[in-house]
Write an enzyme that holds these catalytic residues in place. Sequence first.
Site, PDB file in Angstrom:
ATOM      1  N   ASP A 133      -6.560   0.273  -9.097  1.00  0.00           N
ATOM      2  CA  ASP A 133      -7.623   0.918  -9.405  1.00  0.00           C
ATOM      3  C   ASP A 133      -8.032   1.037 -10.801  1.00  0.00           C
ATOM      4  O   ASP A 133      -9.138   1.519 -11.184  1.00  0.00           O
ATOM      5  CB  ASP A 133      -6.698   2.376  -9.287  1.00  0.00           C
ATOM      6  CG  ASP A 133      -6.672   2.970  -7.978  1.00  0.00           C
ATOM      7  OD1 ASP A 133      -7.054   2.242  -6.866  1.00  0.00           O
ATOM      8  OD2 ASP A 133      -5.761   3.919  -7.589  1.00  0.00           O
ATOM      9  N   LYS A 185     -12.202  -0.697  -0.828  1.00  0.00           N
ATOM     10  CA  LYS A 185     -11.970   0.508  -1.711  1.00  0.00           C
ATOM     11  C   LYS A 185     -13.244   1.473  -1.281  1.00  0.00           C
ATOM     12  O   LYS A 185     -14.073   1.143  -0.437  1.00  0.00           O
ATOM     13  CB  LYS A 185     -11.808   0.278  -3.103  1.00  0.00           C
ATOM     14  CG  LYS A 185     -10.274  -0.373  -3.524  1.00  0.00           C
ATOM     15  CD  LYS A 185      -9.174   0.678  -2.904  1.00  0.00           C
ATOM     16  CE  LYS A 185      -7.910  -0.084  -3.621  1.00  0.00           C
ATOM     17  NZ  LYS A 185      -6.857   0.720  -2.680  1.00  0.00           N
ATOM     18  N   SER A 194       0.935  -1.310  -0.108  1.00  0.00           N
ATOM     19  CA  SER A 194       0.022   0.127   0.087  1.00  0.00           C
ATOM     20  C   SER A 194       0.780   1.112   0.045  1.00  0.00           C
ATOM     21  O   SER A 194       1.432   1.450   0.991  1.00  0.00           O
ATOM     22  CB  SER A 194      -0.936   0.018   1.333  1.00  0.00           C
ATOM     23  OG  SER A 194      -1.321   1.453   1.667  1.00  0.00           O
TER      24      SER A 194
END
Length: 432
Positions: free
Chosen positions: A315, A342, A167
């Site tokens: 994403d 998310k 992350s």
Amino acid sequence: MELKVSKVSALKGTIEVPGDKSISHRTLILGAIAEGETRISGFLSSNDCLSTLNCLMSLGVEIERLNSTNLLVKGVGLRGLKEAGKVLDAGNSGTTIRILPGILVGQNFSSVLTGDSSLRRRPMNRIIEPLRLMGADIWATDEKNHAPIAIKGGPLKGILYETSIPSAQVKSCILLAGLLADGKTCLKEKVKSRDHTERLLKFLGASIEVNDNKVCVQGGQKFSGGKIKIPGDFSSASFLMAAALLIKDSEIIIKDVGVNSTRTGFLNVLLEMGADIDVFNERMISGEPWADIWVRTSKLKAGAVAGDVIPKIVDELPILSVVATQAKGTTIVRGARELRVKETDRIKAICSELKKMGANIEEFEDGFAIHGPSSLKSAQCFSFGDHRMAMALTVAGMCAGGVTTIQDSECIDVSFPGFKEVLNSLIKEKVI
Ligand code: S3P
């Protein structure tokens, strides 16, 4: 707001996309704790980045908005922030609420951060745990470690921390706390996440050691502000790339896009699926690689996404799922459990909404399989307040017969203000 989308005949033209969201947040934050001024061009004036801007202004940082994409940040130095005296609101922005604590835990005042209902459902333990190991006084206000987050600033010590989930938000948070800590702070990832913070720190003259997946910073070092030009956001470009690939007779060029290899997994997967894409005019600006991207309609075969590529495409998985509905064969995505935490549970949202449109899709705990091609039909879809779902469904609607509606489409402004106008500039029919 409801968006209505119908089938289009072709996308043609040359366009630019708004500035990179991840880099926009970081230029503001690093500009704020730098010595002297930082001039930013290409800034993304979207809701998420404005959340970071407003939080920093509440912390006493002067930021002049020269126009919507040009800003001047007057850096206050590592320890020059002031107590906000109010709750800091990160809105919908995971990057704001997970990176800002990195600089707040080392100040000599207290802070409270919160966000909207989606952000208050997302896990914060991933930053709380390492920051506590550094000696930080930080806690979440519920037992599930959700925001609001409270912080009592104080002294910090350097650590060596190995993350279990790759992350960039966690990495950036710990590295920034490391700048305020005694000694050296190192962070090791199993798979490298996006490295914009490291590049920007280096560009502004900070000393940072990067060895494969391990990054270290020495505490107490000062660095100066500078002039930073932000490239177009590859994640925003991905929706236009997908639309041009899927819609007959399309040919577009997207100029000035960031093509940092920690972000472009979608491009590599598309090329493996047979996409006709050229990346050209590659150059380095403000420490980041830029390029222009040429995309033509393509016949696609199924792809496979798992393992180390996941952080580089995370994403783009909602838009990849739309692409997969038009590719021949079974596209399988595994190892993407992160999608469940998310802005919404993206695995659930992708499966429910694409099924309504006629896709043949199977849900897994950590991904999905899509059997293609299927001819999509219009449906009434929900974005679940998630910008990337809203844009992915718009592209699906552009390939489907009839009129597709997308509820709660205003969330698109979180990352791509002007999405509708950019799309309309590429098509004859102005159908959205
Ligand atoms: C981001 C990192 C990624 C990404 C998010 C932006 C960033 O999240 O999904 O949209 O700017 O650092 P994680 O760090 O949770 O993987």
